[in-house]
Design a protein around this motif. Structure first.
Motif, short mmCIF file in Angstrom:
data_model
loop_
_atom_site.label_atom_id
_atom_site.label_comp_id
_atom_site.label_asym_id
_atom_site.label_seq_id
_atom_site.Cartn_x
_atom_site.Cartn_y
_atom_site.Cartn_z
N LEU A 78 8.73 1.00 -7.08
CA LEU A 78 8.20 0.23 -8.49
C LEU A 78 8.26 -1.63 -8.45
CD1 LEU A 78 6.56 0.98 -10.85
CD2 LEU A 78 8.72 1.13 -12.20
N TRP A 79 9.69 -1.40 -8.68
CA TRP A 79 10.04 -3.03 -8.25
C TRP A 79 9.27 -3.62 -7.01
CZ3 TRP A 79 10.42 -4.94 -12.83
CH2 TRP A 79 11.98 -4.15 -13.20
N GLN A 89 -7.67 -6.22 -11.22
CA GLN A 89 -6.45 -7.44 -11.97
C GLN A 89 -5.96 -7.43 -13.23
OE1 GLN A 89 -9.91 -10.67 -10.98
NE2 GLN A 89 -7.81 -11.30 -9.02
N ARG A 149 0.85 -1.17 -0.43
CA ARG A 149 -0.05 0.05 0.02
C ARG A 149 0.86 1.60 0.09
NH1 ARG A 149 -5.66 0.48 3.55
NH2 ARG A 149 -6.03 -0.77 1.74
N HIS A 187 5.91 -2.64 -5.46
CA HIS A 187 5.27 -3.58 -6.28
C HIS A 187 4.57 -4.38 -7.16
CE1 HIS A 187 1.04 -1.05 -5.36
NE2 HIS A 187 0.75 -1.49 -6.60
N TYR A 188 5.51 -4.24 -7.89
CA TYR A 188 5.42 -5.06 -8.87
C TYR A 188 5.19 -6.49 -8.53
CZ TYR A 188 6.62 -6.71 -13.66
OH TYR A 188 6.81 -7.63 -15.12
N ASP A 216 -5.42 -13.78 -5.60
CA ASP A 216 -6.43 -14.03 -6.00
C ASP A 216 -6.55 -15.16 -6.86
OD1 ASP A 216 -6.91 -11.61 -5.10
OD2 ASP A 216 -6.33 -10.83 -7.15
N MET A 234 -7.14 3.14 -0.11
CA MET A 234 -6.95 3.34 1.43
C MET A 234 -7.65 4.62 2.38
SD MET A 234 -3.36 5.10 1.59
CE MET A 234 -3.81 6.17 0.37
N HIS A 272 -12.66 -4.83 -8.14
CA HIS A 272 -11.77 -5.75 -7.73
C HIS A 272 -11.03 -6.24 -9.39
CE1 HIS A 272 -8.89 -8.77 -5.52
NE2 HIS A 272 -9.44 -9.28 -5.69
N LEU A 282 2.47 -9.21 -8.71
CA LEU A 282 2.18 -9.88 -9.01
C LEU A 282 1.46 -11.68 -8.00
CD1 LEU A 282 5.36 -10.61 -11.33
CD2 LEU A 282 3.07 -10.23 -11.83
N ILE A 326 4.65 -1.99 -17.83
CA ILE A 326 5.69 -1.39 -15.94
C ILE A 326 7.81 -1.88 -17.07
CG2 ILE A 326 6.85 -0.97 -14.13
CD1 ILE A 326 4.47 1.02 -14.84
N LEU A 380 -2.07 -11.01 -6.87
CA LEU A 380 -2.53 -12.71 -8.22
C LEU A 380 -2.88 -13.72 -7.73
CD1 LEU A 380 -1.63 -10.01 -11.89
CD2 LEU A 380 -3.68 -9.84 -10.96
#
Lengths: 130, 123
Positions: free
Chosen positions: A81-82, B27, A31, A84-85, A95, B86, B23, A89, B37, A92
């Motif tokens: 960035l890395w 995804q 976050r 959060h990247y 999920d 958040m 959500h 993943l 990125i 996911l």
């Protein structure tokens, strides 16, 4: 409109009753890094706008982004960035209903923490050479 | 106490009224960004620190311009929806609404500014 009425609900056990462990830490960091990336996004768009506008404006933006302060912000942003990247993943994967047992979750947490540092070091090295 | 059965409460699109839309968007955009990125990072990392001529030349390339525009758009909507989550966790009432409106406004301002700069450079 009536004021939003706050209902007194019992609070669930909160931060202070849990010991900080890797899955908790890595979730919080996801976050923080995601939201913090707005800073470097603003800087990059500003730099792009300056490049599109004029030579003198570009020099100003370029000086800020390539100063020691800019270097610190950009390097931390690459780390964020890395991180959060990798955490994204992992999310996911979660999920999809996988990797949710404690042992795997802890391993994946360490993978995000260590992986992001490794990728950041690689990124910095690559752009020193290029 | 509303006399609703659990079944009735869960029917349709739930309390948000939008079901799992939020959500699902996160995804989809996360997968998109996973592809965008690394390339975007490489482009910006290579261009940053160079002179204005080199920067203009980089972003005038159609592939770079399209990729940058796409990355900006997807990442900023991903950001405003994430920031909304958040805000919903830590604030309530009118302040919550105000903060959510602010981050949505901020993200679209960044998108518009970035696209304007790209258009000026690439066209």
């Amino acid at each position: 409109m009536a004021e939003t009425k706050q209902v007194e609900r019992p609070l669930s056990p909160h931060l202070q009753v849990y010991r900080m462990r890797v899955p908790m830490l890595t979730s919080i960091l996801t976050r923080i890094t995601g939201n913090a990336l707005i800073v470097s996004t603003i800087l990059i768009v500003w730099w792009l706008l300056a490049a599109a506008t004029s030579e003198s404006y570009f020099n100003t933006a370029n000086a800020v982004l390539t100063s020691w302060f800019g270097d610190i912000v950009m390097t931390l942003s690459v780390l964020g960035l890395w991180y959060h990247y990798l955490a994204g993943l992992r999310h996911l994967l979660y999920d999809a209903g996988r990797g949710l047992d404690i042992e795997t979750a802890v391993k994946l947490g360490w993978a995000c923490l260590i992986g992001s540092v490794v990728l950041t070091v690689l990124t910095v090295i690559i752009f020193q050479i290029v | 106490m509303r006399y609703l059965t659990d079944r009735k409460r869960a029917e349709g699109k739930g309390a948000s009224g939008t079901g799992t839309e939020h959500h699902w968007f996160m995804q989809v955009s996360a997968v998109g960004l996973a592809f965008l990125i690394p390339t975007f990072l490489f482009i910006v990392g290579s261009a940053l620190g160079q002179g204005r001529e080199a920067v203009l030349e980089t972003f005038a390339n159609p592939f770079v311009a399209i990729l940058t525009g796409l990355t900006l758009y997807v990442s900023m909507v991903h950001f405003n929806k994430g920031a909304q989550m958040m805000i919903e966790d830590y604030w309530s009432g009118s302040l919550r609404k105000g903060l959510i409106m602010f981050v949505i406004g901020l993200s679209y301002t960044i998108i518009a500014t970035g696209l304007f700069a790209l258009a000026k450079i690439a066209l």
